[in-house]
Motif scaffolding. Structure first.
Motif, PDB file in Angstrom:
ATOM      1  N   ASN A 190       2.066  12.021  -3.264  1.00 23.71           N
ATOM      2  CA  ASN A 190       2.421  11.992  -2.352  1.00 23.71           C
ATOM      3  C   ASN A 190       3.482  10.332  -2.700  1.00 23.71           C
ATOM      4  O   ASN A 190       3.006   9.325  -3.261  1.00 23.71           O
ATOM      5  CB  ASN A 190       1.743  10.964  -1.069  1.00 23.71           C
ATOM      6  CG  ASN A 190       1.949  10.687  -0.155  1.00 23.71           C
ATOM      7  OD1 ASN A 190       2.088   9.153   0.495  1.00 23.71           O
ATOM      8  ND2 ASN A 190       2.263  11.095   1.136  1.00 23.71           N
TER       9      ASN A 190
ATOM     10  N   ASN B  43       2.231   7.163  -4.208  1.00 28.43           N
ATOM     11  CA  ASN B  43       1.034   6.070  -3.533  1.00 28.43           C
ATOM     12  C   ASN B  43       0.002   6.481  -3.331  1.00 28.43           C
ATOM     13  O   ASN B  43      -1.643   5.716  -3.653  1.00 28.43           O
ATOM     14  CB  ASN B  43       2.191   6.386  -1.829  1.00 28.43           C
ATOM     15  CG  ASN B  43       0.785   4.903  -0.379  1.00 28.43           C
ATOM     16  OD1 ASN B  43       0.658   3.998  -1.605  1.00 28.43           O
ATOM     17  ND2 ASN B  43       0.478   5.598   0.447  1.00 28.43           N
TER      18      ASN B  43
ATOM     19  N   THR C 104       8.894   3.989   1.672  1.00 30.46           N
ATOM     20  CA  THR C 104       8.110   3.911   2.920  1.00 30.46           C
ATOM     21  C   THR C 104       8.401   5.165   3.600  1.00 30.46           C
ATOM     22  O   THR C 104       9.089   5.753   3.809  1.00 30.46           O
ATOM     23  CB  THR C 104       8.903   2.610   3.599  1.00 30.46           C
ATOM     24  OG1 THR C 104       8.550   1.632   2.471  1.00 30.46           O
ATOM     25  CG2 THR C 104       8.726   2.543   4.389  1.00 30.46           C
ATOM     26  N   GLY C 105       7.859   5.513   4.691  1.00 31.39           N
ATOM     27  CA  GLY C 105       7.934   6.192   5.741  1.00 31.39           C
ATOM     28  C   GLY C 105       7.793   7.832   4.707  1.00 31.39           C
ATOM     29  O   GLY C 105       7.973   8.591   5.980  1.00 31.39           O
ATOM     30  N   ALA C 106       7.274   8.152   3.527  1.00 29.81           N
ATOM     31  CA  ALA C 106       7.879   9.372   2.873  1.00 29.81           C
ATOM     32  C   ALA C 106       5.882   9.721   3.439  1.00 29.81           C
ATOM     33  O   ALA C 106       4.460   9.018   3.014  1.00 29.81           O
ATOM     34  CB  ALA C 106       7.171   9.732   1.931  1.00 29.81           C
ATOM     35  N   ASN C 107       5.685  10.821   4.528  1.00 27.24           N
ATOM     36  CA  ASN C 107       4.729  11.674   4.119  1.00 27.24           C
ATOM     37  C   ASN C 107       4.253  13.054   3.330  1.00 27.24           C
ATOM     38  O   ASN C 107       2.637  13.811   4.301  1.00 27.24           O
ATOM     39  CB  ASN C 107       4.132  11.281   6.015  1.00 27.24           C
ATOM     40  CG  ASN C 107       4.399  10.125   6.456  1.00 27.24           C
ATOM     41  OD1 ASN C 107       2.956   9.209   6.441  1.00 27.24           O
ATOM     42  ND2 ASN C 107       5.437   9.472   6.385  1.00 27.24           N
ATOM     43  N   ASN C 108       5.763  13.703   3.541  1.00 27.70           N
ATOM     44  CA  ASN C 108       4.913  14.928   3.138  1.00 27.70           C
ATOM     45  C   ASN C 108       4.526  15.371   1.860  1.00 27.70           C
ATOM     46  O   ASN C 108       5.018  14.040   0.658  1.00 27.70           O
ATOM     47  CB  ASN C 108       6.479  15.829   3.045  1.00 27.70           C
ATOM     48  CG  ASN C 108       8.013  15.095   4.153  1.00 27.70           C
ATOM     49  OD1 ASN C 108       7.182  14.674   4.986  1.00 27.70           O
ATOM     50  ND2 ASN C 108       9.048  14.680   3.333  1.00 27.70           N
ATOM     51  N   LEU C 109       3.620  16.584   1.791  1.00 28.10           N
ATOM     52  CA  LEU C 109       3.182  16.368   0.842  1.00 28.10           C
ATOM     53  C   LEU C 109       4.339  17.915  -0.626  1.00 28.10           C
ATOM     54  O   LEU C 109       4.098  18.549   0.933  1.00 28.10           O
ATOM     55  CB  LEU C 109       2.173  16.992   0.361  1.00 28.10           C
ATOM     56  CG  LEU C 109       0.680  15.350   1.659  1.00 28.10           C
ATOM     57  CD1 LEU C 109      -0.847  16.398   1.794  1.00 28.10           C
ATOM     58  CD2 LEU C 109       0.627  14.741   0.667  1.00 28.10           C
TER      59      LEU C 109
END
Lengths: 113, 114
Positions: free
Chosen positions: A92, A30, A96-101
């Motif tokens: 990133n 993203n 959807t909903g993936a925020n972890n680095l």
């Protein structure tokens, strides 16, 4: 692997020179973020480039992104001793909903005064 | 405004001891993350909260690790029966919203298990 991999692992340059660091990743993204970490400190966000962008500038920083090659580069122009730090890229995930680095091991930049 | 703060900054524990690490995120930030950083390595994801809900704990290395954020602000990472391999810097980060944004990191807690 979801993490970014930085290259080179270490880079030493003279003050005033430009420094280029590269990052490769494997998943669709993203956005991709670059962070700096001074020794013994937390990470500081430098720049975020979105998947539909190819180049972005912030002061002496220039970031490029090539999603077809799954790679990014960070250019620091006119380097200063204070730029000495470790630099990390963090893709990133495009999910959807993936925020972890997911960070690699970083590039350790040393700028010699 | 104040950034992310963590306490303590340094913690020395004897093997087998329980420890609790605190994170105060930036006020109003919805998302909170914990990372573990071993010497010479990049940060590795441990767990993620959206408000008080722990949405992802896939990075927690064992059931000795437990995190909570009961009121959606301050978070605590607890490590039970610490082992030497738990020695690392534990970083907390927060971000304003929910999707893939810039994360703001605290200074970290350096844990040394003897």
């Amino acid at each position: 692997s979801q993490q970014g991999e930085e290259d080179p692992q270490a880079l030493s340059i003279q003050e005033g020179e430009n420094a280029t660091m590269n990052c490769s990743y494997k998943t669709s993204i993203n956005n991709l973020q670059w962070y700096r970490q001074n020794s013994g400190r937390g990470l500081v966000h430098l720049i975020l480039i979105r998947s539909n962008e190819r180049e972005k500038h912030s002061g002496r920083l220039r970031v490029t992104l090539d999603t077809s090659k799954k790679s990014s580069s960070l250019l620091i122009t006119a380097s200063r001793a204070a730029d000495t730090a470790s630099y990390f890229c963090a893709p990133n995930r495009d999910q959807t909903g993936a925020n972890n680095l997911f960070f690699g091991t970083g590039t350790r930049l040393t700028v010699i005064p | 405004g104040a950034g992310v703060s963590q306490s303590p900054r340094y913690k020395v524990a004897k093997r087998g001891q329980d420890v609790a690490l605190r994170c105060d995120p930036i006020s109003g930030h919805v998302s909170l993350f914990w990372y573990q950083q071993a010497l010479g390595q990049g940060p590795e994801f441990l767990t993620y909260f959206q408000n008080e809900a722990q949405l992802d704990k896939s990075g927690l290395p064992s059931d000795r690790f437990f995190a909570e954020r009961p009121e959606g602000s301050v978070s605590t990472l607890k490590i039970q029966r610490t082992q030497q391999e738990d020695s690392a810097v534990y970083l907390c980060a927060s971000s304003p919203g929910q999707l893939g944004e810039t994360q703001y990191f605290g200074p970290g807690t350096r844990l040394l298990v003897l």
